[in-house]
Design a protein around this motif. Structure first.
Motif, mmCIF file in Angstrom:
data_model
loop_
_atom_site.group_PDB
_atom_site.id
_atom_site.type_symbol
_atom_site.label_atom_id
_atom_site.label_comp_id
_atom_site.label_asym_id
_atom_site.label_seq_id
_atom_site.Cartn_x
_atom_site.Cartn_y
_atom_site.Cartn_z
ATOM 1 N N LYS A 41 3.795 5.562 -5.776
ATOM 2 C CA LYS A 41 3.570 5.357 -7.087
ATOM 3 C C LYS A 41 2.757 6.450 -7.818
ATOM 4 O O LYS A 41 2.683 7.030 -8.305
ATOM 5 C CB LYS A 41 3.282 3.980 -7.688
ATOM 6 N N ALA A 42 1.753 6.609 -7.177
ATOM 7 C CA ALA A 42 0.841 7.684 -7.025
ATOM 8 C C ALA A 42 0.659 8.622 -6.817
ATOM 9 O O ALA A 42 0.458 9.645 -8.164
ATOM 10 C CB ALA A 42 -0.937 6.764 -6.831
ATOM 11 N N GLN A 43 1.694 9.106 -5.617
ATOM 12 C CA GLN A 43 2.364 9.870 -5.434
ATOM 13 C C GLN A 43 2.951 10.150 -7.170
ATOM 14 O O GLN A 43 3.501 11.937 -7.051
ATOM 15 C CB GLN A 43 2.874 10.196 -3.954
ATOM 16 N N ASP A 44 3.667 9.810 -6.924
ATOM 17 C CA ASP A 44 5.010 9.916 -8.159
ATOM 18 C C ASP A 44 4.161 10.532 -9.632
ATOM 19 O O ASP A 44 4.603 11.411 -10.019
ATOM 20 C CB ASP A 44 6.345 8.844 -8.133
ATOM 21 N N ASN A 45 2.867 9.768 -9.600
ATOM 22 C CA ASN A 45 2.265 10.015 -11.090
ATOM 23 C C ASN A 45 1.481 10.961 -10.760
ATOM 24 O O ASN A 45 1.375 11.917 -12.108
ATOM 25 C CB ASN A 45 1.511 8.050 -10.936
ATOM 26 N N LEU A 46 1.456 11.749 -10.155
ATOM 27 C CA LEU A 46 0.849 12.677 -9.658
ATOM 28 C C LEU A 46 1.844 14.075 -9.845
ATOM 29 O O LEU A 46 1.545 14.615 -10.653
ATOM 30 C CB LEU A 46 -0.042 12.749 -8.569
ATOM 31 N N GLN A 47 2.425 13.522 -9.309
ATOM 32 C CA GLN A 47 3.608 14.906 -9.817
ATOM 33 C C GLN A 47 3.974 15.018 -10.929
ATOM 34 O O GLN A 47 4.423 15.751 -11.727
ATOM 35 C CB GLN A 47 5.421 14.612 -8.329
ATOM 36 N N THR A 48 4.309 13.640 -11.406
ATOM 37 C CA THR A 48 5.301 13.829 -12.898
ATOM 38 C C THR A 48 3.797 14.294 -13.840
ATOM 39 O O THR A 48 3.715 14.737 -14.818
ATOM 40 C CB THR A 48 5.072 11.827 -13.640
ATOM 41 N N ALA A 49 2.406 13.840 -13.392
ATOM 42 C CA ALA A 49 1.714 14.736 -14.218
ATOM 43 C C ALA A 49 1.294 15.981 -14.042
ATOM 44 O O ALA A 49 1.407 16.788 -15.229
ATOM 45 C CB ALA A 49 0.545 13.659 -14.272
ATOM 46 N N TRP A 50 1.555 16.423 -12.943
ATOM 47 C CA TRP A 50 1.736 18.309 -12.443
ATOM 48 C C TRP A 50 2.909 18.169 -13.342
ATOM 49 O O TRP A 50 2.603 19.513 -14.153
ATOM 50 C CB TRP A 50 2.111 18.343 -11.572
ATOM 51 N N ASP A 51 3.367 17.961 -13.062
ATOM 52 C CA ASP A 51 5.236 18.716 -13.975
ATOM 53 C C ASP A 51 5.267 18.508 -15.547
ATOM 54 O O ASP A 51 5.552 19.649 -16.321
ATOM 55 C CB ASP A 51 6.788 17.325 -13.934
ATOM 56 N N ILE A 93 0.898 -1.045 0.382
ATOM 57 C CA ILE A 93 -0.037 -0.024 -0.096
ATOM 58 C C ILE A 93 0.729 1.023 -0.008
ATOM 59 O O ILE A 93 0.807 2.036 -1.062
ATOM 60 C CB ILE A 93 -1.134 -0.067 1.421
ATOM 61 N N ALA A 94 1.893 1.244 0.818
ATOM 62 C CA ALA A 94 2.956 2.455 1.098
ATOM 63 C C ALA A 94 3.728 2.718 -0.623
ATOM 64 O O ALA A 94 3.528 3.974 -1.279
ATOM 65 C CB ALA A 94 3.564 2.324 1.975
ATOM 66 N N ALA A 95 3.754 1.212 -1.076
ATOM 67 C CA ALA A 95 5.153 1.494 -2.187
ATOM 68 C C ALA A 95 3.126 2.416 -3.880
ATOM 69 O O ALA A 95 3.577 3.167 -4.251
ATOM 70 C CB ALA A 95 4.670 0.544 -3.094
ATOM 71 N N ALA A 96 2.313 0.974 -3.503
ATOM 72 C CA ALA A 96 1.317 2.133 -4.012
ATOM 73 C C ALA A 96 1.156 3.588 -4.610
ATOM 74 O O ALA A 96 0.625 4.487 -4.734
ATOM 75 C CB ALA A 96 0.044 1.374 -4.217
#
Length: 181
Positions: free
Chosen positions: A97-107, A91-94
């Motif tokens: 990953k979701a946070q990274d994906n959100l950050q990547t999308a934001w970037d 769950i922590a990894a997911a």
């Protein structure tokens, strides 16, 4: 003394014999009764011992069974804890990953906005609308221009060397800024 006949003597002796013979027979009966009572007590004692041994054996079996059940439950509990920890890590990894994906999308969205500003500025420059191009730069301000430059640098880093050879957004931005200043 009166001489008595042997017939008269016999009855007197018989009762004596019978009372004397009764004593040993009563004593024999008493000994036999005590012996039987002792045997019964011994039998009762051994039965009680056997019953105690069976009860102890059953208690030991139940105790061993309870200990085995407890060990199984403890192993199951440990296994469940390990599974829970693994799920928590998943769950922590997911979440990461979701946070990274959100950050990547934001970037990427920010990069797209910066590319749009570059293209707008370039279109204004190519149409010889220099005053509007300078107005767009002044709206951005120095801080906004620095952010656009940083985002275009990130966009350029995402491109391969071959793609950057065709079009480098950071280089295009720097050239437009130098031409407009």
């Amino acid at each position: 003394m009166n001489p008595q006949t042997p017939e008269q003597e016999a009855p007197q002796r018989r009762p004596r014999k019978s009372s004397q013979s009764r004593r040993p027979s009563v004593l024999s009966y008493l000994i036999i009764l005590f012996f039987i009572a002792f045997l019964l007590l011994m039998i009762a004692y051994f039965q009680q011992q056997r019953l105690n041994n069976e009860t102890t054996s059953d208690a030991l079996k139940q105790s061993a069974s309870a200990v085995q059940s407890l060990n199984i439950l403890m192993e199951e509990n440990q296994s469940l804890k390990e599974q829970l920890e693994a799920k928590d890590r998943d769950i922590a990894a997911a979440e990461q990953k979701a946070q990274d994906n959100l950050q990547t999308a934001w970037d990427k969205e920010q990069i797209a906005v910066a590319m749009n500003q570059l293209n707008t500025l370039r279109a204004l420059y190519n149409q010889s609308r220099y005053r509007e191009a300078r107005g767009l730069l002044s709206e951005l301000g120095e801080e906004g221009q620095a952010q656009v430059r940083t985002l275009l640098e990130e966009a350029a880093n995402l491109l391969s060397q071959e793609d950057r050879g065709i079009y480098d957004p950071l280089n295009a931005w720097d050239q437009l800024i130098s031409w407009l200043n």
